[in-house]
Design an enzyme around this catalytic site. Structure first.
Site, mmCIF file in Angstrom:
data_model
loop_
_atom_site.group_PDB
_atom_site.id
_atom_site.type_symbol
_atom_site.label_atom_id
_atom_site.label_comp_id
_atom_site.label_asym_id
_atom_site.label_seq_id
_atom_site.Cartn_x
_atom_site.Cartn_y
_atom_site.Cartn_z
ATOM 1 C CG ASP A 9 -23.488 -59.058 -12.387
ATOM 2 O OD1 ASP A 9 -22.470 -59.528 -11.854
ATOM 3 O OD2 ASP A 9 -23.997 -57.974 -12.034
ATOM 4 C CG ASP A 13 -16.335 -57.162 -10.067
ATOM 5 O OD1 ASP A 13 -16.998 -56.813 -11.062
ATOM 6 O OD2 ASP A 13 -16.814 -57.167 -8.925
ATOM 7 C CG ASP A 14 -19.298 -60.365 -12.268
ATOM 8 O OD1 ASP A 14 -20.082 -60.970 -11.537
ATOM 9 O OD2 ASP A 14 -19.300 -59.116 -12.365
ATOM 10 C CG ASN A 38 -22.114 -55.580 -13.150
ATOM 11 O OD1 ASN A 38 -22.361 -54.815 -12.231
ATOM 12 N ND2 ASN A 38 -21.261 -56.584 -13.043
ATOM 13 C CB THR A 124 -19.983 -62.741 -8.500
ATOM 14 O OG1 THR A 124 -20.221 -63.144 -9.854
ATOM 15 C CG2 THR A 124 -19.116 -63.763 -7.794
ATOM 16 C CG ASN A 158 -21.328 -50.182 -4.387
ATOM 17 O OD1 ASN A 158 -22.527 -50.427 -4.280
ATOM 18 N ND2 ASN A 158 -20.474 -51.018 -4.959
ATOM 19 C CD GLU A 164 -23.038 -54.921 -3.491
ATOM 20 O OE1 GLU A 164 -22.503 -55.066 -4.600
ATOM 21 O OE2 GLU A 164 -24.041 -55.570 -3.114
ATOM 22 C CG PHE A 165 -25.036 -52.982 -8.413
ATOM 23 C CD1 PHE A 165 -25.843 -52.022 -9.019
ATOM 24 C CD2 PHE A 165 -24.917 -54.215 -9.034
ATOM 25 C CE1 PHE A 165 -26.507 -52.280 -10.208
ATOM 26 C CE2 PHE A 165 -25.570 -54.492 -10.227
ATOM 27 C CZ PHE A 165 -26.370 -53.526 -10.815
ATOM 28 C CG ASN A 166 -23.849 -57.839 -6.676
ATOM 29 O OD1 ASN A 166 -24.034 -57.347 -7.797
ATOM 30 N ND2 ASN A 166 -22.729 -58.486 -6.361
ATOM 31 C CG HIS A 239 -16.356 -55.358 -5.851
ATOM 32 N ND1 HIS A 239 -16.366 -54.536 -4.752
ATOM 33 C CD2 HIS A 239 -16.410 -54.516 -6.935
ATOM 34 C CE1 HIS A 239 -16.439 -53.272 -5.125
ATOM 35 N NE2 HIS A 239 -16.465 -53.228 -6.447
ATOM 36 C CG ASP A 240 -18.025 -59.977 -8.509
ATOM 37 O OD1 ASP A 240 -18.517 -59.516 -7.458
ATOM 38 O OD2 ASP A 240 -18.480 -59.724 -9.639
HETATM 39 C C1 BDR Z 1 -20.714 -55.577 -7.281
HETATM 40 O O1 BDR Z 1 -21.516 -54.918 -8.252
HETATM 41 C C2 BDR Z 1 -20.965 -55.080 -9.539
HETATM 42 O O2 BDR Z 1 -20.729 -53.827 -10.102
HETATM 43 C C3 BDR Z 1 -19.683 -55.858 -9.381
HETATM 44 O O3 BDR Z 1 -19.558 -56.821 -10.419
HETATM 45 C C4 BDR Z 1 -19.793 -56.521 -8.027
HETATM 46 O O4 BDR Z 1 -20.384 -57.794 -8.114
HETATM 47 C C5 BDR Z 1 -19.990 -54.537 -6.450
HETATM 48 O O5 BDR Z 1 -20.913 -53.721 -5.792
HETATM 49 CA CA CA Z 2 -20.723 -58.901 -10.232
#
Ligand code: BDR
Ligand code: CA
Length: 312
Positions: A9, A13-14, A38, A124, A158, A164-166, A239-240
């Site tokens: 997405d 970082d992707d 994202n 990711t 986060n 965590e977001f994903n 991250h990714d």
């Molecule tokens: C993840 O969420 C997105 O913001 C980043 O691309 C990463 O995959 C980090 O929490």
């Molecule tokens: Ca990502």
């Protein structure tokens, strides 16, 4: 050579993860699929095509996937990634056509037409496409070599204190992926917060002095500014990138085997990854959980990949 599909997405970082995959000699990037995360599916797909254009990735199919999570309302992350999902650099026009297939179809086609045990899935973003592919063609679970996903944490979140977001973006999809009978490596925040792009790293990337390196520097500048403001970081955690790095060189991080469950019903903890390191539950360890990063190795391989792609 490791054959992989990145389901992403982009996302700053992707974008780095795609670049590392395309620029590493021992990786065969066979497809790029996108998923809403994202930003919306349209935006992140446009960003994936822009990354391909600037990195000279012209022969890898790119397909757009799920635009909404399986069950919950959609979440996006403009506070971290901007309105475009990849704010910062000027995004070049696409140089290739989008593959006409849905991402889920492309993932299934690639896994079913390649030898079993040869393809690694690298998700990711939210896990919507991967969960949908498992349900549409359950035989992929036996045929995939490994799933190396960015998501979760064993300490804190986060997006909420616990999540965590994903994972929280599509918890039911994440539950399906962790519960699947295939080898899963979880690259969570505990690992990825070690993967910061510090000033010395940015300087080394800038010194490559190519259009691609300038693009990466702009990505890291924007990502660094939002991470500073929103999350209080000195430098952005990429991250990714860590997921692809594991496939380039397994020495890049250590793992510990454990059962991982995804919380689906908590008042405060929905989307949390619950990790049973000491096997209190007596469940089978279903995941290799990433713990300790070799940061020098991560950045050396990433800088090598940017250099290689810069030479065309
Ligand atoms: C993840 O969420 C997105 O913001 C980043 O691309 C990463 O995959 C980090 O929490
Ligand atoms: Ca990502």
């Amino acid at each position: 050579v490791e054959r992989m599909i990145i389901d992403c997405d982009p996302g700053h970082d992707d974008a780095l993860a795609i670049i590392l995959a395309a620029g590493s000699p021992n990786i065969d990037l066979i497809a790029i699929t996108t998923v809403a995360g994202n930003q919306t599916a349209e935006k992140v797909t446009r960003n994936a095509l822009a990354v391909c254009a600037v990195a000279g990735i012209l022969t890898v199919p790119v397909a757009q996937g799920a635009s909404v999570p399986l069950v919950r309302a959609q979440r996006v992350a403009p506070d971290i990634h901007g309105e475009s999902g990849l704010d910062g650099p000027v995004l070049p026009e696409a140089q290739i056509e989008l593959d006409p297939r849905h991402a889920v179809t492309l993932i299934i086609d690639e896994i079913m037409s390649n030898e079993p045990g040869t393809i690694t899935l690298v998700p990711t973003g939210p896990l919507t496409n991967i969960a949908m592919a498992m349900k549409l063609e359950p035989r992929i679970v036996d045929r995939v070599k490994r799933v190396i996903l960015m998501g979760g944490s064993y300490t804190r979140g986060n997006t909420t204190p616990a999540a965590e977001f994903n994972i929280i973006a599509d918890p039911e999809a994440a539950h399906a992926v962790f519960a699947g009978d295939w080898p899963v490596t979880m690259v969570g925040l505990d690992l990825t917060h070690q993967a910061t792009a510090d000033a010395d790293v940015v300087a080394r990337i800038a010194a490559i002095d190519s259009p691609l390196s300038a693009f990466v520097v702009e990505i890291l500048a924007f990502f660094g500014s939002t991470y500073r403001e929103v999350q209080g970081f000195d430098a952005p955690p990429v991250h990714d990138l860590c997921c692809v790095a594991k496939l380039v060189d397994p020495a890049v991080f250590e793992t510990e085997d454990a059962f991982v469950g995804v919380e689906l019903t908590g008042t405060w903890t929905t989307g949390m990854t619950v990790i049973d390191f000491t096997n209190l539950l007596g469940e089978k360890a279903n995941t290799q959980v990433a713990t300790t990063l070799d940061k020098d190795l991560l950045w050396n391989m990433t800088i090598d990949a940017i250099s290689a792609l810069s030479k065309g």
